[in-house]
Structure formats: structure tokens, C-alpha cells
Design a protein around this motif. Structure first.
Motif, PDB file in Angstrom:
ATOM      1  N   LEU A  43       0.823  -1.205   0.000  1.00 54.61           N
ATOM      2  CA  LEU A  43       0.000   0.000   0.000  1.00 54.61           C
ATOM      3  C   LEU A  43       0.858   1.256   0.000  1.00 54.61           C
ATOM      4  CD1 LEU A  43      -2.850   1.188   0.147  1.00 54.61           C
ATOM      5  CD2 LEU A  43      -2.769   0.886   2.637  1.00 54.61           C
ATOM      6  N   ARG A  44       1.902   1.262   0.801  1.00 52.36           N
ATOM      7  CA  ARG A  44       2.775   2.436   0.886  1.00 52.36           C
ATOM      8  C   ARG A  44       3.576   2.628  -0.397  1.00 52.36           C
ATOM      9  NH1 ARG A  44       3.837   4.888   5.680  1.00 52.36           N
ATOM     10  NH2 ARG A  44       5.987   5.304   5.055  1.00 52.36           N
ATOM     11  N   HIS A 118      -1.782  -7.709  -1.605  1.00 45.30           N
ATOM     12  CA  HIS A 118      -2.482  -6.607  -2.279  1.00 45.30           C
ATOM     13  C   HIS A 118      -3.847  -6.304  -1.660  1.00 45.30           C
ATOM     14  CE1 HIS A 118       0.452  -7.905  -5.361  1.00 45.30           C
ATOM     15  NE2 HIS A 118       0.473  -6.620  -5.671  1.00 45.30           N
ATOM     16  N   ALA A 119      -4.157  -6.918  -0.534  1.00 38.32           N
ATOM     17  CA  ALA A 119      -5.505  -6.789   0.032  1.00 38.32           C
ATOM     18  C   ALA A 119      -5.849  -5.343   0.370  1.00 38.32           C
ATOM     19  CB  ALA A 119      -5.639  -7.675   1.272  1.00 38.32           C
ATOM     20  N   LEU A 120      -4.974  -4.656   1.068  1.00 35.43           N
ATOM     21  CA  LEU A 120      -5.281  -3.287   1.498  1.00 35.43           C
ATOM     22  C   LEU A 120      -5.282  -2.316   0.331  1.00 35.43           C
ATOM     23  CD1 LEU A 120      -3.258  -3.143   4.840  1.00 35.43           C
ATOM     24  CD2 LEU A 120      -5.713  -3.532   4.531  1.00 35.43           C
ATOM     25  N   LEU A 121      -4.361  -2.476  -0.588  1.00 36.04           N
ATOM     26  CA  LEU A 121      -4.330  -1.600  -1.769  1.00 36.04           C
ATOM     27  C   LEU A 121      -5.610  -1.757  -2.578  1.00 36.04           C
ATOM     28  CD1 LEU A 121      -2.926   0.358  -3.691  1.00 36.04           C
ATOM     29  CD2 LEU A 121      -1.781  -1.625  -4.739  1.00 36.04           C
ATOM     30  N   ASN A 122      -6.023  -2.988  -2.827  1.00 34.47           N
ATOM     31  CA  ASN A 122      -7.250  -3.212  -3.596  1.00 34.47           C
ATOM     32  C   ASN A 122      -8.473  -2.654  -2.860  1.00 34.47           C
ATOM     33  OD1 ASN A 122      -5.723  -4.490  -5.529  1.00 34.47           O
ATOM     34  ND2 ASN A 122      -6.297  -6.563  -4.928  1.00 34.47           N
ATOM     35  N   ALA A 123      -8.463  -2.796  -1.519  1.00 34.68           N
ATOM     36  CA  ALA A 123      -9.595  -2.296  -0.736  1.00 34.68           C
ATOM     37  C   ALA A 123      -9.703  -0.781  -0.820  1.00 34.68           C
ATOM     38  CB  ALA A 123      -9.452  -2.739   0.715  1.00 34.68           C
ATOM     39  N   LEU A 124      -8.596  -0.083  -0.629  1.00 37.69           N
ATOM     40  CA  LEU A 124      -8.652   1.376  -0.662  1.00 37.69           C
ATOM     41  C   LEU A 124      -8.957   1.899  -2.059  1.00 37.69           C
ATOM     42  CD1 LEU A 124      -7.702   1.115   2.225  1.00 37.69           C
ATOM     43  CD2 LEU A 124      -6.126   2.999   1.836  1.00 37.69           C
ATOM     44  N   GLU A 125      -8.503   1.207  -3.085  1.00 45.12           N
ATOM     45  CA  GLU A 125      -8.868   1.598  -4.440  1.00 45.12           C
ATOM     46  C   GLU A 125     -10.373   1.451  -4.659  1.00 45.12           C
ATOM     47  OE1 GLU A 125      -6.381  -0.719  -7.004  1.00 45.12           O
ATOM     48  OE2 GLU A 125      -4.710   0.722  -6.898  1.00 45.12           O
ATOM     49  N   PHE A 126     -10.960   0.418  -4.076  1.00 46.75           N
ATOM     50  CA  PHE A 126     -12.409   0.251  -4.193  1.00 46.75           C
ATOM     51  C   PHE A 126     -13.137   1.367  -3.443  1.00 46.75           C
ATOM     52  CE2 PHE A 126     -16.617  -1.285  -3.270  1.00 46.75           C
ATOM     53  CZ  PHE A 126     -16.995  -1.930  -4.431  1.00 46.75           C
ATOM     54  N   PHE A 127     -12.684   1.695  -2.256  1.00 47.61           N
ATOM     55  CA  PHE A 127     -13.284   2.797  -1.506  1.00 47.61           C
ATOM     56  C   PHE A 127     -13.215   4.106  -2.304  1.00 47.61           C
ATOM     57  CE2 PHE A 127     -12.856   0.332   2.546  1.00 47.61           C
ATOM     58  CZ  PHE A 127     -14.134   0.568   3.047  1.00 47.61           C
ATOM     59  N   ASP A 128     -12.061   4.355  -2.914  1.00 48.01           N
ATOM     60  CA  ASP A 128     -11.904   5.584  -3.695  1.00 48.01           C
ATOM     61  C   ASP A 128     -12.904   5.646  -4.845  1.00 48.01           C
ATOM     62  OD1 ASP A 128      -9.837   6.388  -2.080  1.00 48.01           O
ATOM     63  OD2 ASP A 128      -8.246   5.798  -3.472  1.00 48.01           O
TER      64      ASP A 128
END
Length: 282
Positions: A43-44, A118-128
Motif C-alpha cells: 500500500l505504501r 495486495h488486500a489493502l491496496l485493492n480495498a482502498l482503491e475500491f473505496f476511492d
């Protein structure tokens, strides 16, 4: 690691994570923290200004995780430990963190979950991409590579008995009923599912503002059904969604596998849940 009670810093971080521990198995807990570190690192790499913080709540019997927390700090994740309150239960333990944080997103995480990198990156992209989303549930895998169907329709007492306590040899007689309860007609590897009635508390990623609006978990549940309660209340203020691109592995088991004390807690929490939301028998 500080074994005295500490207060997480009340500053604006983009992602906070609460992890409630009660006599957790040491190797699995360490693996959970390492997988969280890997997911935060991914994510970072995509969002180098994002800050993350892990708060571990020691409800009793916290293993030595000093090495894992040190490694997490080297990956840019702030870490702290809350201890000294005794075993206050799962939901109340998380609430100790929820009431203090001021992040954009908050992850409620079990100590028996391994996150995909990639769980957190995919999650935040979905939120966005979906600002109406308030609570996200992942694709939850098992150790054999299959899906754990932990999204739920509203349960009946029979559903709970069949899934939790009926001997495996008798369950085929109830397979259609169980499949409906577990949303097997909707949950799969590729389809986003909006508004599953209930999602699992082993991984609940919230917009923190939504979670604070709900005041976290209902403290009347010591263990079991606190996630059912929170899921149903979340629908009142935001959209709930299952996102299969967000993937985790769950090592947990049911109440019946954990002995009579867990069965009693399960039954007590079920009584509170149905009293609040309505009894359904068959």
C-alpha cells in the motif's frame, strides 16, 4: 514492547488496525502481523504519503511479538499495545481502539487472518471508486484454497444449529438451506456483491467516520454475534459490500470446536441478538 496500558496517539492517520488478542497461538499471530506488514508495504509503495498504525489489544496471554512489531515499525507502521484491562471481550476490546482513533479507514482484524499482499491496496482503491461504501468485506479463503462463505443472510435458529453443531454426516440433508444462509448463490471469486446482510468480524474494513457513528461494537456481546449486530446496524448509515479482489486467509473454527464454554457464550450472544433484531425459528 510496552506491557503497560498505552494510549494510541490521537492523530490523523489514513489507516488504523485493531487486533484483539486473547491467548492466541504465537506462530499464527506472528504470521498475521507479518502479512499485515507486507500488505501495508504494498500500500505504501503505491501511496507513499499514507500512514498506518496497528494497535494490539492484550485481553490476556499476549505472546511475545516484540520482533514482529519491530519489523512492522521498520516498514513504516506505527505500533502500540493496550494492556491491563483484562479480558473485556472481543467487541469491547476493539472499542478501546475505535473510540481513540482519528483515521480515514479502520480495519477490525482477527489474529487468525493472513492478508494477501495486495488486500489493502485493492480495498482502498475500491473505496476511492465507490464513496458510498462504508464497510468492506473480503474474499475469505480457507487453508485448502476454497472460499469460506462467511457473508450471511439473516439467520434462523435452525440455520445456526445446522451450521455450528450438527454432525457433518447429517448436514447434506440441510445443504440447500445452508447454502442459502451462506449466500452461496451470490458469493464467488469474481462478483462484487452489494449489501450482504451480515459480514464476518474476522476482517471488517470501515470508513472510520461510519464506524464511529455506529459507536463500534455493542458492548453487551462478550463473544459471538457482535459482528452480526454491527453489520445490520451498518446498513442503516452506509453501503456494505463484498469485494473478492480483497483476499485474506482465515484459520479460525466454529464455537462447537472450542468446547462447552464457547458454546455457552455462543448461545448467550444468540439470545441477545435475536431479542434485539427479531426471532426466526425455521
Amino acid at each position: 514492547m510496552n506491557n503497560n496500558r498505552t494510549t494510541p496517539r490521537e492523530h490523523s492517520v489514513s489507516l488504523t488496525v485493531s487486533l484483539v488478542v486473547y491467548r492466541s497461538e504465537s506462530a499464527q499471530l506472528a504470521h498475521t502481523i507479518r502479512s499485515l506488514g507486507a500488505a501495508c508495504q504494498t500500500l505504501r509503495a503505491a501511496r507513499n504519503t499514507l500512514q498506518a498504525e496497528l494497535i494490539v489489544v492484550d485481553n490476556g496471554g499476549l505472546p511475545d511479538i516484540a520482533a514482529e512489531l519491530s519489523a512492522l515499525r521498520l516498514q513504516g507502521v506505527t505500533c502500540s499495545v493496550i494492556s491491563g484491562q483484562g479480558n473485556v471481550g472481543y467487541g469491547v476490546g476493539h472499542n478501546l481502539v475505535i473510540e481513540r482513533v482519528a483515521s480515514t479507514y479502520h480495519l477490525i482484524l482477527n489474529p487468525d487472518i493472513d492478508l494477501d499482499r495486495h488486500a489493502l491496496l485493492n480495498a482502498l482503491e475500491f473505496f476511492d471508486a465507490n464513496p458510498e461504501t462504508g464497510l468492506l468485506a473480503p474474499r475469505i479463503g480457507d487453508e485448502a484454497g476454497g472460499i469460506q462463505y462467511l457473508c450471511r443472510r439473516y439467520p434462523t435458529l435452525l440455520d445456526l444449529f445446522v451450521r455450528g453443531f450438527l454432525p457433518a454426516r447429517l448436514r447434506p440433508f440441510f445443504s440447500d438451506r445452508l447454502a442459502r444462509y451462506e449466500m452461496r448463490d451470490k458469493i464467488n471469486e469474481h462478483d462484487v456483491v452489494w449489501e450482504p446482510p451480515i459480514v464476518s468480524g474476522c476482517f471488517m474494513l470501515f470508513r472510520t467516520a461510519v464506524l464511529k457513528n455506529l459507536r463500534g461494537f455493542d458492548p453487551r456481546y462478550f463473544l459471538y454475534f457482535e459482528d452480526y449486530d454491527l453489520s445490520l446496524r451498518a446498513h442503516e448509515v452506509a453501503k456494505v459490500v463484498y469485494v473478492p479482489a480483497v483476499q485474506v486467509l482465515h484459520h479460525g473454527g466454529g464455537a462447537a470446536l472450542k468446547g462447552s464454554a464457547h458454546i455457552r457464550m455462543f448461545m448467550a450472544s444468540a439470545y441477545k441478538f435475536f431479542n434485539r433484531f427479531g426471532w426466526r425459528w425455521l
